[in-house]
Design a protein around this motif. Sequence first.
Motif, PDB file in Angstrom:
ATOM      1  N   GLU A  30     -94.885  32.296 -26.425  1.00  0.00           N
ATOM      2  CA  GLU A  30     -95.476  30.994 -26.755  1.00  0.00           C
ATOM      3  C   GLU A  30     -95.089  29.937 -25.727  1.00  0.00           C
ATOM      4  N   ARG A  31     -93.802  29.877 -25.418  1.00  0.00           N
ATOM      5  CA  ARG A  31     -93.305  28.835 -24.505  1.00  0.00           C
ATOM      6  C   ARG A  31     -93.934  28.958 -23.116  1.00  0.00           C
ATOM      7  N   ARG A  32     -94.105  30.176 -22.640  1.00  0.00           N
ATOM      8  CA  ARG A  32     -94.684  30.359 -21.307  1.00  0.00           C
ATOM      9  C   ARG A  32     -96.122  29.863 -21.281  1.00  0.00           C
ATOM     10  N   GLY A  33     -96.902  30.183 -22.315  1.00  0.00           N
ATOM     11  CA  GLY A  33     -98.278  29.706 -22.406  1.00  0.00           C
ATOM     12  C   GLY A  33     -99.248  30.499 -21.549  1.00  0.00           C
ATOM     13  N   ASP A 133    -100.987  21.541 -21.711  1.00  0.00           N
ATOM     14  CA  ASP A 133     -99.839  20.724 -21.332  1.00  0.00           C
ATOM     15  C   ASP A 133    -100.040  20.166 -19.925  1.00  0.00           C
ATOM     16  N   ARG A 137    -101.485  24.538 -19.101  1.00  0.00           N
ATOM     17  CA  ARG A 137    -101.307  25.741 -19.927  1.00  0.00           C
ATOM     18  C   ARG A 137    -101.549  25.405 -21.392  1.00  0.00           C
ATOM     19  N   HIS A 139    -100.750  26.757 -25.372  1.00  0.00           N
ATOM     20  CA  HIS A 139     -99.686  27.509 -26.028  1.00  0.00           C
ATOM     21  C   HIS A 139    -100.138  27.934 -27.425  1.00  0.00           C
TER      22      HIS A 139
END
Length: 393
Positions: A30-33, A133, A137, A139
């Motif tokens: 999730e964080r990487r996106g 973001d 990206r 997420h």
Amino acid sequence: MLKSKVPVRSRKKGLISWEHRLAHITAKIERRGYLLDKAYAAAKSAELYEQQLKWEEVARREGVDNVNSNAQIIATLQERGVKLTKKTKKGNLSVDDEVLSSVALPLTEAIIQAKKAMKWRATWFDRALHGQDAEGRVHASINSCQARTARMTISGAVPAQTLPAGDSYVRHAFLAEPGHVTVSSDYGNMELRVLAAFSGDPTMLDAFHRGLDLHQLTADAAGVDRKAGKGTNFTVVFGGGWRAVVEQYGVSEAEAKKAVKAFWETYPGVKRLADRLQREARRTGFIYTGTGRRIPVDAHRIYAALNYFIQSTSRDITARALIELDRHGYTEFVRLPIHDELVFSFPEDQAAELAEKTARLMEMTVRGLLIPVDAEIGGQSWGSVLDLEASKH
């Protein structure tokens, strides 16, 4: 307190720590996106808006100013002599897509197309554009243990599980990293292989071990075409009967009934497994999967016990793959897990090697039966993988 509520069988299988580790892995994904093709998404949003306006104008000429007003639609259709009988849960007249599709009028076509353009624009492209973001990206929210059967669900800016099946139109908006390509790795007939492994049905197991066409096998047993055989195999796995085969696969009622009857006669091991699970659910209100997961089964849906078992076990195979990939350091390349498929972003010059290595890590042998993985290498966009698959057929 909560630990005591977890069944002993589940604790012995280590499900608690297993799920915690999986949640950590999906949080990293999730964080990487996922990189968004902003130009493509914006262009498609604009195209769909133009389509929406065009069809809304047609609807206005046909007497409906607001395609989202059921009251206007109902009144206009009734004025034209259309008899509406379907009701909503609240008892109001329904004008859903099924009703509108059954009425061959320019008005109904305009309403359907306007709503479709509106929904696709808002759900797929605008949501992604608004949700990106500062690095471009999006997420996804990966709910690692969400459904009753523990199947993962995906929501948020990339609601991947609800994308149009087999359609690259939306998927082209999501990109592998610069210098990377998209690789889609999915399990072959996962649910049916899980069914064969746990039912121990000799005919089904033999078909998979020998590489036979199980859909044709079911069709031949019933004396129907392959489409009916395929529809029956998947429908039974997902807890449906002959009516579902008719509705979802466009098979005639007579053929669907023959195919479902032949299925249970051809694979008696599946019948024994289904009966055992239903007895367990009827007696206790639960079933246990091969991984020790306890799943509640409603008294009025006892027939769903087999479906829950297969669906949950299949989910745990995908979950195991994510854990295994993380252990070997591949999580940074994973973009999304979608049921029996994982989507990767691999450096182009290493894609073939990495696709092969990760596919072998994902594969699993269940009770002597291999659940194989096939990796497809596309271009930079996710949609390119589907385009490549389509060009082969």
